[in-house]
Design a protein around this motif. Structure first.
Motif, PDB file in Angstrom:
ATOM      1  N   MET A 171       3.964   4.844 -13.102  1.00 47.75           N
ATOM      2  CA  MET A 171       2.969   4.590 -12.065  1.00 47.75           C
ATOM      3  C   MET A 171       3.371   5.262 -10.750  1.00 47.75           C
ATOM      4  O   MET A 171       4.552   5.388 -10.447  1.00 47.75           O
ATOM      5  CB  MET A 171       2.793   3.089 -11.830  1.00 47.75           C
ATOM      6  N   THR A 172       2.373   5.668  -9.975  1.00 52.45           N
ATOM      7  CA  THR A 172       2.591   6.234  -8.640  1.00 52.45           C
ATOM      8  C   THR A 172       2.027   5.279  -7.608  1.00 52.45           C
ATOM      9  O   THR A 172       0.903   4.794  -7.748  1.00 52.45           O
ATOM     10  CB  THR A 172       1.910   7.602  -8.496  1.00 52.45           C
ATOM     11  N   ARG A 173       2.801   5.028  -6.547  1.00 52.92           N
ATOM     12  CA  ARG A 173       2.386   4.088  -5.503  1.00 52.92           C
ATOM     13  C   ARG A 173       1.731   4.870  -4.366  1.00 52.92           C
ATOM     14  O   ARG A 173       2.318   5.810  -3.823  1.00 52.92           O
ATOM     15  CB  ARG A 173       3.607   3.317  -5.008  1.00 52.92           C
ATOM     16  N   LEU A 174       0.495   4.484  -4.026  1.00 52.97           N
ATOM     17  CA  LEU A 174      -0.261   5.181  -2.987  1.00 52.97           C
ATOM     18  C   LEU A 174      -0.432   4.292  -1.762  1.00 52.97           C
ATOM     19  O   LEU A 174      -0.522   3.069  -1.865  1.00 52.97           O
ATOM     20  CB  LEU A 174      -1.642   5.586  -3.518  1.00 52.97           C
ATOM     21  N   PHE A 175      -0.501   4.955  -0.599  1.00 57.12           N
ATOM     22  CA  PHE A 175      -0.679   4.268   0.679  1.00 57.12           C
ATOM     23  C   PHE A 175      -2.132   4.426   1.134  1.00 57.12           C
ATOM     24  O   PHE A 175      -2.708   5.523   1.045  1.00 57.12           O
ATOM     25  CB  PHE A 175       0.257   4.878   1.732  1.00 57.12           C
ATOM     26  N   LEU A 176      -2.762   3.350   1.634  1.00 57.11           N
ATOM     27  CA  LEU A 176      -4.108   3.391   2.193  1.00 57.11           C
ATOM     28  C   LEU A 176      -4.072   2.782   3.594  1.00 57.11           C
ATOM     29  O   LEU A 176      -3.384   1.777   3.817  1.00 57.11           O
ATOM     30  CB  LEU A 176      -5.109   2.602   1.338  1.00 57.11           C
ATOM     31  N   ASN A 177      -4.846   3.317   4.512  1.00 58.91           N
ATOM     32  CA  ASN A 177      -4.817   2.861   5.903  1.00 58.91           C
ATOM     33  C   ASN A 177      -5.823   1.734   6.177  1.00 58.91           C
ATOM     34  O   ASN A 177      -6.412   1.645   7.245  1.00 58.91           O
ATOM     35  CB  ASN A 177      -5.111   4.033   6.849  1.00 58.91           C
ATOM     36  N   VAL A 178      -6.050   0.854   5.213  1.00 61.34           N
ATOM     37  CA  VAL A 178      -6.921  -0.311   5.403  1.00 61.34           C
ATOM     38  C   VAL A 178      -6.171  -1.558   4.954  1.00 61.34           C
ATOM     39  O   VAL A 178      -5.305  -1.495   4.077  1.00 61.34           O
ATOM     40  CB  VAL A 178      -8.244  -0.177   4.605  1.00 61.34           C
ATOM     41  N   GLY A 179      -6.483  -2.677   5.575  1.00 58.19           N
ATOM     42  CA  GLY A 179      -5.788  -3.918   5.235  1.00 58.19           C
ATOM     43  C   GLY A 179      -6.634  -5.144   5.522  1.00 58.19           C
ATOM     44  O   GLY A 179      -7.861  -5.062   5.635  1.00 58.19           O
ATOM     45  N   THR A 180      -5.968  -6.278   5.674  1.00 59.15           N
ATOM     46  CA  THR A 180      -6.684  -7.543   5.850  1.00 59.15           C
ATOM     47  C   THR A 180      -7.504  -7.569   7.143  1.00 59.15           C
ATOM     48  O   THR A 180      -8.533  -8.240   7.211  1.00 59.15           O
ATOM     49  CB  THR A 180      -5.706  -8.728   5.853  1.00 59.15           C
ATOM     50  N   LYS A 181      -7.059  -6.834   8.177  1.00 61.14           N
ATOM     51  CA  LYS A 181      -7.835  -6.786   9.423  1.00 61.14           C
ATOM     52  C   LYS A 181      -9.167  -6.081   9.218  1.00 61.14           C
ATOM     53  O   LYS A 181     -10.099  -6.241  10.022  1.00 61.14           O
ATOM     54  CB  LYS A 181      -7.027  -6.096  10.525  1.00 61.14           C
ATOM     55  N   ASP A 182      -9.265  -5.296   8.167  1.00 58.45           N
ATOM     56  CA  ASP A 182     -10.527  -4.629   7.825  1.00 58.45           C
ATOM     57  C   ASP A 182     -11.312  -5.440   6.792  1.00 58.45           C
ATOM     58  O   ASP A 182     -12.280  -4.945   6.224  1.00 58.45           O
ATOM     59  CB  ASP A 182     -10.239  -3.233   7.264  1.00 58.45           C
ATOM     60  N   ARG A 183     -10.855  -6.689   6.544  1.00 61.04           N
ATOM     61  CA  ARG A 183     -11.482  -7.604   5.577  1.00 61.04           C
ATOM     62  C   ARG A 183     -11.445  -7.039   4.156  1.00 61.04           C
ATOM     63  O   ARG A 183     -12.334  -7.284   3.337  1.00 61.04           O
ATOM     64  CB  ARG A 183     -12.926  -7.916   5.974  1.00 61.04           C
ATOM     65  N   VAL A 184     -10.406  -6.283   3.861  1.00 60.82           N
ATOM     66  CA  VAL A 184     -10.273  -5.668   2.538  1.00 60.82           C
ATOM     67  C   VAL A 184      -9.579  -6.624   1.580  1.00 60.82           C
ATOM     68  O   VAL A 184      -8.588  -7.263   1.922  1.00 60.82           O
ATOM     69  CB  VAL A 184      -9.479  -4.343   2.634  1.00 60.82           C
TER      70      VAL A 184
END
Length: 540
Positions: free
Chosen positions: A465-478
């Motif tokens: 598996m490859t681990r990817l980073f995304l610039n969204v989180g709980t503050k974006d209600r994700v």
């Protein structure tokens, strides 16, 4: 007590025929005790949980007591929720079809004018919620002159919902000469006060704790970490090929989260909880009853009154706080002599102790389940493919594809290549099916420790598996379902191929198979999650 058939209970041939049509065989303990007692004409105080067959226990004798030649109201049933009122009315209609009794359900959220017109046409049994019954009483649209029986179903729940004053108002309107039946899962002081005031020397019919869960329900638990609950549940669904399931969560937010994740994995699921509009709840319940969806995720309160035939399994995704709710939950499977399975997920010592309390309460020892592994799942998938191909071949569905195969082979693909491409859909890469172990929370046992990073979150360590980073989180209600949905929608990756997801305040991590990582990075370029443009890159 010994099992009894309905033919031994003094029931008319018309109702017996309807019972046979419904597929009921032997009477449950509450039915065997209640039906003869009610037919004798006395008041009844019945203590029974959901799943014990209490609805038929009072609807059968109620139908027997209705005179088909009298068109007016003769039996009234009071229920705490719209869903339960609809369920009881449906049961009454099913069991009275050869006696042609007119049954009407009345509740809020539906036009009262329609209900008034139906009452004027001559409903003989009315099933309703306290608030709407009072509305009709105030409008004088309920003629009680022929009423001979009043039934309170799930009386304790009505009291918990604040309906005591309404209940007493309704009972005060009832004719003095009547039969009063009260059914409740528990017997608090408030129930006994109503009994003393409104019933005449009622016979107490109680199902003992040893009878609370039936032998037709196989009860299994898994002692696991929270992060693998979904994985194990989906494996069990695949292993047993369940067609209709109920999943219970303790919180509304968890219902939404579990529902979204099931949908992202390709399951037909909908949620049910108190924050939903009544119209949406009704639509969802109808879809579940018709089989348009096969997984209903619900809270305990929203699930009151759910009585759908053919529920194969109940999942306690969250172990209930109250042991009584456990009985209510699992009682929705294994009905009418059919078998069912109830799975409970526990995490930590406290939940293990609560599980022991459930065992003491129900007098049933739950068995520790075996988590389906790679070989088991592959065997199931193999069997499904064999069955599928066999059906398609015998039905002629494959005939038009043989010429297409010739075209592909002419372009250099072997039959093995084509078969492998077909099987790829049914047999995920080996790395996807992770081996998961259970914990032991019994005395003297120990719990494994997960690997954790500096932030205290679980590290995966999944091979391939490859681990990817995304610039969204709980503050974006994700939420996890949002990430899975975006990846599955914008790229060619299937939802089931996505691995561990970790969501922080301002960013998230998601695992994808190494072979798909480049495609995900390209496909997600410029994509949005919750309205925010996503930047995605390989995690450092």
């Amino acid at each position: 007590m010994e099992e009894m058939t309905f033919h031994e209970l003094g029931i008319s041939q018309e109702v017996l025929k309807a019972i046979d049509d419904a597929g009921y065989t032997t009477a449950t303990p509450i039915q065997a005790k209640s039906i003869p007692a009610i037919l004798q004409g006395g008041d009844i105080l019945g203590q029974a949980q959901t799943g014990t067959g209490k609805t038929a226990a009072f609807t059968i004798p109620a139908i027997e007591n209705i005179d088909p030649d009298i068109k007016g109201l003769q039996v009234m049933v009071m229920c705490p929720t719209r869903e339960l009122a609809l369920q009881v009315a449906g049961e009454a209609q099913k069991l009275s079809k050869y006696r042609k009794v007119k049954v009407l359900s009345v509740y809020g959220g539906e036009s009262i004018d329609f209900q008034i017109r139906s009452l004027q046409r001559g409903a003989q049994m009315v099933v309703g919620t306290p608030g709407r019954i009072i509305d009709h009483l105030n409008r004088r649209t309920l003629d009680l002159s022929n009423l001979k029986m009043i039934i309170l179903d799930e009386a304790d729940e009505m009291l918990n919902m604040g309906f005591r004053e309404d209940i007493e108002t309704i009972l005060d309107h009832m004719p003095a000469k009547r039969q009063t039946l009260l059914f409740s899962a528990t017997m608090p002081d408030a129930i006994m006060a109503i009994t003393h005031k409104y019933q005449k020397n009622p016979s107490l019919i109680k199902i003992t704790r040893g009878q609370l869960t039936v032998s037709t329900i196989e009860q299994i638990y898994f002692d696991i970490r929270s992060s693998v609950k979904m994985e194990i549940m989906t494996r069990l669904i695949e292993l047993y090929d369940f067609k209709l399931m109920l999943v219970f969560c303790n919180q509304k937010t968890k219902v939404d989260e579990v529902t979204e994740e099931l949908k992202s994995k390709g399951f037909s699921a909908e949620g049910l909880h108190g924050d939903m509009r009544q119209g949406q709840r009704t639509i969802t319940m109808n879809m579940f009853r018709k089989g348009d969806i096969n997984i209903l995720v619900a809270t305990d309160v929203a699930a009151r009154g759910i009585d759908v035939e053919g529920v194969d399994a109940v999942f306690n995704f969250d172990l209930p706080q109250d042991v009584e709710y456990y009985v209510h939950r699992i009682g929705r499977t294994g009905r009418a002599g059919k078998t069912g399975k109830a799975f409970s997920f526990i995490t930590g010592r406290k939940e293990a102790d609560r599980l022991r309390s459930i065992e003491r309460h129900t007098k049933v020892k739950l068995q520790k389940g075996t988590i389906p592994g790679r070989e088991e799942l592959e065997a199931v998938r193999h069997k499904k493919v064999i069955t599928l191909v066999g059906k398609q071949k015998s039905s002629g569905e494959l005939d038009s594809y043989y010429k297409l195969i010739e075209k592909f082979t002419a372009e250099g693909f072997s039959l093995e290549d084509l078969a492998a491409a077909f099987l790829l859909k049914h047999f995920p890469p080996e790395s996807e099916t992770e081996e998961i172990t259970q914990f032991s929370s019994d005395k003297g046992g120990s719990r494994s420790k997960e690997k954790r990073g500096k932030n205290g979150r679980r590290r995966s360590g999944n091979v391939g598996m490859t681990r990817l980073f995304l610039n969204v989180g709980t503050k974006d209600r994700v939420r996890p379902g949002d990430i899975v949905g975006a990846l599955a929608g914008e790229t060619k990756i299937a939802g089931r191929d996505i691995g561990v997801i970790e969501i922080f305040d301002k960013f998230s991590f998601v695992e994808v198979p190494k072979k798909d990582a480049d495609g995900v990075l390209r496909g997600m370029g410029g994509a949005k999650i919750k309205g925010k443009t996503v930047n995605i890159e390989v995690a450092k």
